[in-house]
Write an enzyme that holds these catalytic residues in place. Structure first.
Site, PDB file in Angstrom:
ATOM      1  N   GLY A 145      57.535  63.067  19.997  1.00  0.00           N
ATOM      2  CA  GLY A 145      58.937  62.625  20.020  1.00  0.00           C
ATOM      3  C   GLY A 145      59.942  63.756  19.930  1.00  0.00           C
ATOM      4  O   GLY A 145      61.115  63.532  19.657  1.00  0.00           O
ATOM      5  N   SER A 146      59.483  64.979  20.205  1.00  0.00           N
ATOM      6  CA  SER A 146      60.368  66.151  20.122  1.00  0.00           C
ATOM      7  C   SER A 146      61.553  66.041  21.087  1.00  0.00           C
ATOM      8  O   SER A 146      61.389  65.685  22.258  1.00  0.00           O
ATOM      9  CB  SER A 146      59.534  67.384  20.469  1.00  0.00           C
ATOM     10  OG  SER A 146      60.314  68.413  21.014  1.00  0.00           O
ATOM     11  N   ASN A 147      62.747  66.405  20.588  1.00  0.00           N
ATOM     12  CA  ASN A 147      63.930  66.436  21.461  1.00  0.00           C
ATOM     13  C   ASN A 147      63.747  67.479  22.550  1.00  0.00           C
ATOM     14  O   ASN A 147      64.140  67.287  23.693  1.00  0.00           O
ATOM     15  CB  ASN A 147      65.179  66.794  20.642  1.00  0.00           C
ATOM     16  CG  ASN A 147      65.431  65.801  19.536  1.00  0.00           C
ATOM     17  OD1 ASN A 147      65.249  64.612  19.718  1.00  0.00           O
ATOM     18  ND2 ASN A 147      65.828  66.292  18.370  1.00  0.00           N
TER      19      ASN A 147
END
Ligand SMILES: Cc1ncc(COP(=O)(O)O)c(C=O)c1O
Length: 362
Positions: free
Chosen positions: A83-85
């Site tokens: 879920g890393s930006n």
């Protein structure tokens, strides 16, 4: 491969692909100023830096993806927590310009935002490779590299090895985006006829945003301090990481025709704040909760618990205990405010579920 247009940079010979909507606005937080009885407090709205996705990765990707294209890569490879930006931004903008993206991801505290980012990354067409533990990341990294190396290409001239983008996009090439961002900020304050703020508060994830700003400050006669707020463990980023990265950015720029970058990084212009870290990366602290509520209630500014609320909490705490006497402070808003085309609680494919950890895990 379709041809991708690069644009010349105004201050160096490095190629750039125009992805961001610039300049991002600078605004006063007047309700918070009134509430605290202190002014001016500014916000730099990099949450609005892109149409497809905003936040602080877009400026870095303008230089990183251009470098990938210049070096004839058709695939980029990157890494980050589930879920890393950064992984989402890379997948989104790689797809937009016709590059393949491979991402190696590792476990992360489960939140609705993490789930939505993960699903958005998959929908952006990235080849996402789960890694069971951050400790096996080097293994995952190699695995990802091997897959990328096999990526198909129509162009016989093109290299098939992937262009490696480090976590957070924090290579010297990526940091050039934030060198440029500081020049943009200077120009905005010049045209407003106001002095540049004496402190800039920014989250420290991998340190590239702070390093780019610090590199630019080092080339200019300004008395601005970068206040970097630690939100990832010291093994990921610490003061020395930022200083090294800032100097490497200056060296790269100096070699790329930017005469003003022929200088040494100004160490005194960096302060690292470590007391907002709390129980760990992605674990929201009570101060961050309070900062989130204040920013929303008084300014309708939406912060999140991993990066921006901890940073804003540091700013509020500093202003309560040691307000500057001069030109004010600026909070650099680094979290995308673009609405994702993903439902509120999307289904997560089975193979990624083991990466999402309960919030109370050690
Ligand atoms: C929303 C947000 N803010 C701040 C940061 C920190 O930026 P940097 O990695 O350049 O330190 C990140 C990424 O790590 C991020 O996703």
């Amino acid at each position: 491969m379709k041809s991708i247009k690069t644009v010349p940079s105004t201050f160096c010979t490095l190629p750039k692909i125009s992805l961001a909507i610039l300049p991002t606005p600078v605004q006063r937080l007047q309700n918070i100023e009134q509430h605290l009885g202190l002014s001016p407090i500014y916000v730099k709205r990099d949450d609005r830096s892109g149409l497809l996705y905003g936040g602080n990765k877009v400026r870095k990707l303008e230089y990183l993806l251009a470098d990938a294209v210049k070096t004839r890569h058709t695939t980029v490879l990157t890494i980050g927590p589930a879920g890393s930006n950064h992984v989402l931004a890379t997948a989104t903008y790689a797809q937009a310009i016709g590059l393949n993206a491979v991402a190696v991801i590792f476990p992360r505290v489960d939140t609705p935002a993490v789930r939505r980012n993960l699903v958005a990354t998959l929908r952006a067409g990235a080849d996402v490779r789960p890694c069971r533990s951050a400790l096996t990341v080097p293994l995952g990294w190699l695995e990802g590299a091997a897959i990328a190396a096999c990526a198909e290409t129509d162009d016989p001239q093109a290299k098939i090895l992937a262009y490696n983008i480090p976590a957070g996009g924090s290579s010297p090439v990526g940091c050039v985006g934030y060198f440029e961002a500081f020049l943009e900020l200077m120009e905005q304050f010049r045209s407003m006829g106001k002095p540049i703020p004496s402190r800039i508060y920014v989250a420290l994830g991998t340190g590239g945003t702070a390093a780019g700003l610090l590199a630019a400050i080092s080339t200019l006669p300004v008395a601005t301090e970068v206040v970097g707020v630690q939100v990832t463990p010291k093994i990921v980023v610490r003061r020395s990481t930022i200083l090294t990265l800032a100097q490497q950015t200056l060296d790269l720029l100096a070699q790329s025709g930017c005469a003003q970058a022929q200088c040494t990084v100004r160490e005194e212009a960096l302060r690292v704040v470590t007391n907002q870290f709390g129980d760990g990366y992605g674990k929201v602290t009570p101060q961050a909760q309070k900062a989130m509520a204040t920013a929303y209630e008084l300014e309708k500014l939406e912060l999140e618990g991993t990066y921006t609320a901890k940073t804003f909490a540091a700013l509020l705490e500093d202003l309560a205990t040691a307000p500057p006497h001069d030109t004010g402070v600026l909070y650099w808003h680094t979290y995308s405010s673009v609405e994702l085309p993903v439902e509120p609680d999307p289904d997560i494919p089975e193979r990624f579920k083991p990466l999402l950890q309960p919030a109370d895990s050690p």
